[in-house]
Design a protein around this motif. Structure first.
Motif, short mmCIF file in Angstrom:
data_model
loop_
_atom_site.label_atom_id
_atom_site.label_comp_id
_atom_site.label_asym_id
_atom_site.label_seq_id
_atom_site.Cartn_x
_atom_site.Cartn_y
_atom_site.Cartn_z
N LYS A 197 0.86 -1.19 0.00
CA LYS A 197 0.00 0.00 0.00
C LYS A 197 0.90 1.24 0.00
O LYS A 197 1.90 1.29 0.71
N GLU A 198 0.53 2.25 -0.80
CA GLU A 198 1.35 3.45 -0.89
C GLU A 198 1.00 4.44 0.22
O GLU A 198 -0.17 4.66 0.52
N VAL A 199 2.05 5.04 0.82
CA VAL A 199 1.87 6.09 1.84
C VAL A 199 2.69 7.30 1.44
O VAL A 199 3.60 7.20 0.63
N LYS A 200 2.36 8.44 2.01
CA LYS A 200 3.04 9.69 1.69
C LYS A 200 3.39 10.44 2.98
O LYS A 200 2.85 10.17 4.05
N SER A 201 4.30 11.41 2.84
CA SER A 201 4.63 12.30 3.95
C SER A 201 5.03 13.66 3.40
O SER A 201 5.24 13.80 2.19
N GLN A 202 5.16 14.65 4.28
CA GLN A 202 5.49 16.00 3.84
C GLN A 202 6.97 16.11 3.47
O GLN A 202 7.82 15.37 3.97
N ILE A 203 7.27 17.05 2.57
CA ILE A 203 8.65 17.30 2.16
C ILE A 203 9.47 17.86 3.32
O ILE A 203 10.62 17.47 3.53
N VAL A 204 8.88 18.79 4.09
CA VAL A 204 9.58 19.39 5.23
C VAL A 204 9.32 18.54 6.46
O VAL A 204 8.17 18.27 6.81
N GLN A 205 10.39 18.14 7.13
CA GLN A 205 10.30 17.31 8.33
C GLN A 205 11.19 17.88 9.42
O GLN A 205 12.14 18.63 9.14
N THR A 206 10.90 17.53 10.65
CA THR A 206 11.83 17.88 11.74
C THR A 206 12.97 16.86 11.73
O THR A 206 12.83 15.75 11.20
N GLU A 207 14.08 17.25 12.32
CA GLU A 207 15.19 16.30 12.44
C GLU A 207 14.78 15.09 13.27
O GLU A 207 15.34 14.01 13.10
N PHE A 208 13.83 15.28 14.15
CA PHE A 208 13.35 14.16 14.96
C PHE A 208 12.85 13.03 14.08
O PHE A 208 13.26 11.88 14.24
N TRP A 209 11.96 13.36 13.13
CA TRP A 209 11.39 12.31 12.26
C TRP A 209 12.39 11.88 11.19
O TRP A 209 12.43 10.70 10.82
N ASN A 210 13.17 12.79 10.71
CA ASN A 210 14.09 12.47 9.61
C ASN A 210 15.32 11.69 10.07
O ASN A 210 15.83 10.84 9.34
N PHE A 211 15.78 11.96 11.30
CA PHE A 211 17.02 11.34 11.78
C PHE A 211 16.87 10.61 13.12
O PHE A 211 17.25 9.44 13.23
N ASP A 212 16.35 11.31 14.13
CA ASP A 212 16.36 10.76 15.50
C ASP A 212 15.63 9.44 15.61
O ASP A 212 16.12 8.50 16.25
N THR A 213 14.44 9.36 15.01
CA THR A 213 13.66 8.12 15.12
C THR A 213 14.34 6.95 14.43
O THR A 213 14.03 5.79 14.72
N LEU A 214 15.27 7.23 13.53
CA LEU A 214 16.01 6.17 12.84
C LEU A 214 17.31 5.82 13.55
O LEU A 214 18.20 5.18 12.97
N PHE A 215 17.43 6.28 14.80
CA PHE A 215 18.60 5.97 15.62
C PHE A 215 19.89 6.47 14.97
O PHE A 215 20.93 5.82 15.00
N GLU A 216 19.78 7.64 14.37
CA GLU A 216 20.95 8.26 13.76
C GLU A 216 21.45 9.34 14.72
O GLU A 216 20.72 10.30 15.01
N PRO A 217 22.66 9.23 15.27
CA PRO A 217 23.13 10.16 16.29
C PRO A 217 23.16 11.60 15.79
O PRO A 217 23.35 11.86 14.60
N GLN A 218 22.99 12.53 16.71
CA GLN A 218 22.90 13.95 16.31
C GLN A 218 24.23 14.53 15.83
O GLN A 218 24.24 15.61 15.25
N ASP A 219 25.32 13.82 16.05
CA ASP A 219 26.62 14.29 15.54
C ASP A 219 27.04 13.51 14.29
O ASP A 219 28.19 13.58 13.85
N HIS A 220 26.10 12.79 13.68
CA HIS A 220 26.41 12.02 12.46
C HIS A 220 26.69 12.98 11.31
O HIS A 220 25.97 13.97 11.14
N PRO A 221 27.73 12.71 10.48
CA PRO A 221 28.09 13.62 9.37
C PRO A 221 26.93 13.89 8.40
O PRO A 221 26.86 14.96 7.81
N ALA A 222 26.02 12.92 8.23
CA ALA A 222 24.91 13.10 7.28
C ALA A 222 23.98 14.22 7.72
O ALA A 222 23.19 14.73 6.92
N ARG A 223 24.08 14.64 8.99
CA ARG A 223 23.19 15.69 9.50
C ARG A 223 23.82 17.08 9.40
O ARG A 223 23.22 18.06 9.81
N ASP A 224 25.01 17.15 8.84
CA ASP A 224 25.67 18.45 8.69
C ASP A 224 25.05 19.24 7.55
O ASP A 224 24.37 18.70 6.67
#
Length: 500
Positions: free
Chosen positions: A253-280
């Motif tokens: 089933k197809e789902v959608k989400s907004q283009i603009v997200q908080t870092e919480f949903w984009n990174f934190d919930t995926l267990f990506e540390p806040q000092d990870h280079p991808a977040r620079d």
């Protein structure tokens, strides 16, 4: 054999000129230029005429190429800056003061590739500031002589590299000439009579009897015609549509989400540390307004505990990342860097009873990365991501789903190799085999880590995978430069098969 009047006019041109071969300009003196090709196609089908095509590859400087010709390519700008300021070296981080943002990475890479510099403790040191650069010489040559057939093999390679760097464009020009064959020569030995003819009868002609005064040309379905290119979906749109239909056929089933997200949903919930280079800022687009967004407080506390010490609701499930989690960072807004955020939000939205059921969802949408534009990177591209949540699903199920998915996309040979992603364990990369190219990486996948699922109260395993659709399109259409997908090259768009 009765010929169309346009065919007769074309043959009459050879008869009157007494020439065996004529070009388009010469023939246009006898028949309208737009009718020449059509008549020539018909005559070639009758073996009266041969159409000879001479294809010439031309290279031409684009806006960036002309600018570089006047002010120097990025490497030269760096060398000139050091000379003009009497410096011995320049820190890498100061390149941004000299060059445009999208030039910095390419300039440094090419300086090292050409052996012009040494890197000493973060500083760029030129071996010779008055170096000669063959790429600059080729840019000058292109501005004077665009005919690629006059270039040596080594020069052609440099031209192709300059195209990848975005300094010039390549195009193919077709010059056609027309040579009369034996059957045509025999035909023009006799006088050619051109009668007024009609191709369509009207009621008035039939009633008045005027049709008797005209020659009605018989219809010949075997005569070759010019290629017609109907309107069709853009190749990238067709890839998106195809992937969508494949996944729906597999029960997703197809789902959608907004283009603009908080870092919480984009990174934190995926267990990506806040000092990870991808977040620079070098890799992520941060939104200026609004620069913060709302975050669910209870869920934030759970994710914070997971990051800091691997605990949730007092239970320790891992070591965590062992750092001080900053809630203000979680609230910052970004352009989403992946479509996995759609799956995560879907999982977070499930009620307790819904979590008892199996789920198969996917998302196809645009994502954004702060990438330097080159032959394999764009700051905006399409990604497809999917998940399967069910009791007792495992790594073998994931491999089976991916192989079936890729088989439906036309890839019969698939192999799996280990990989690493922060939010899945175990993780894999799938490679497909293409004739003439070998094994090529196409997608990444894995099983969501408990640190990702526990904050949502999900105890079942969740299989996850993602694929860049631009990469898929490049493989499907045989492209070597991702920018070609978006250049609106009409020749390429017209000739790309509808059923591909």
């Amino acid at each position: 054999m009765e010929l169309h009047n346009d065919e007769k006019r074309l043959l009459k041109a050879f008869q009157e000129s007494n020439e065996k071969t004529m070009n388009l300009e010469e023939l246009s003196k006898y028949i309208e230029k737009e009718k020449v090709m059509r008549a020539a196609f018909w005559l070639s089908g009758r073996d009266f005429l041969e159409i000879i095509e001479n294809k010439t590859k031309l290279c031409e400087l684009n806006e960036l190429g002309n600018k570089s010709l006047d002010f120097g390519i990025p490497e030269r700008k760096v060398a000139n800056y050091i000379k003009e300021n009497n410096l011995e070296s320049i820190p890498i981080k100061e390149l941004s003061k000299i060059l445009e943002k999208d030039e910095t990475g390419a300039a440094l890479g090419n300086l090292k590739k050409k052996g012009l510099v040494e890197i000493d403790k973060g500083n760029i040191v030129f071996k010779n500031l008055n170096y000669e650069d063959i790429e600059e010489e080729i840019l000058k040559k292109v501005s004077i002589n665009p005919d690629l057939s006059t270039y040596s093999k080594d020069e052609v390679k440099i031209v192709e590299n300059l195209k990848k760097r975005g300094f010039l464009n390549l195009k193919e020009v077709v010059d056609r000439s027309f040579e009369i064959k034996d059957a045509g020569t025999e035909f023009i030995k006799n006088p050619i009579e051109i009668k007024e003819e009609i191709t369509q009868l009207t009621r008035e002609m039939i009633v008045s009897g005027k049709w008797k005064d005209y020659f009605i040309r018989p219809y010949d379905a075997k005569i070759p015609t010019e290629d017609i290119y109907p309107a069709k979906a853009h190749p990238m749109s067709k890839i998106i549509q195809e992937v969508n239909e494949v996944l729906i056929s597999m029960g997703f089933k197809e789902v959608k989400s907004q283009i603009v997200q908080t870092e919480f949903w984009n990174f934190d919930t995926l267990f990506e540390p806040q000092d990870h280079p991808a977040r620079d800022m070098q890799d992520t687009f941060f939104v200026k307004y609004p620069n913060t967004g709302k975050v669910p407080k209870e869920l934030l506390e759970k994710v914070k505990g997971i990051h800091e010490c691997g605990t949730i609701d007092g239970e320790k499930i891992s070591k965590g990342w062992c750092y001080k989690f900053d809630e203000n960072v979680s609230k910052r807004t970004v352009l989403r860097t992946h479509t996995t955020v759609s799956s995560i939000k879907y999982l977070a939205s499930l009620s307790e009873s819904e979590r008892e059921n199996p789920h198969k969802v996917f998302c196809i949408d645009r994502v954004f990365r702060n990438e330097t534009i080159d032959y394999k990177h764009l700051p905006e591209f399409y990604q497809c991501e999917g998940i399967v949540m069910a009791e007792d699903v495992n790594f073998d199920n994931l491999v089976g789903i991916l192989k079936e998915f890729l088989r439906k996309l036309g890839f019969e040979k698939v192999r799996i190799r280990p990989a690493y992603f922060p939010f899945t364990e175990p993780s894999l990369e799938a490679e497909v085999y293409m004739e003439g190219k070998g094994w090529l990486e196409l997608l990444g996948a894995g099983v969501f880590r408990p640190e990702v699922l526990e904050p949502f109260g999900i105890k079942k395993p969740v299989l996850a995978w993602g694929i860049g659709l631009s990469r898929l399109a490049m493989l499907r259409f045989g492209l070597t430069d991702i920018r070609e997908l978006h250049k609106n090259d009409m020749e390429w768009l017209k000739k790309t098969a509808v059923n591909e």
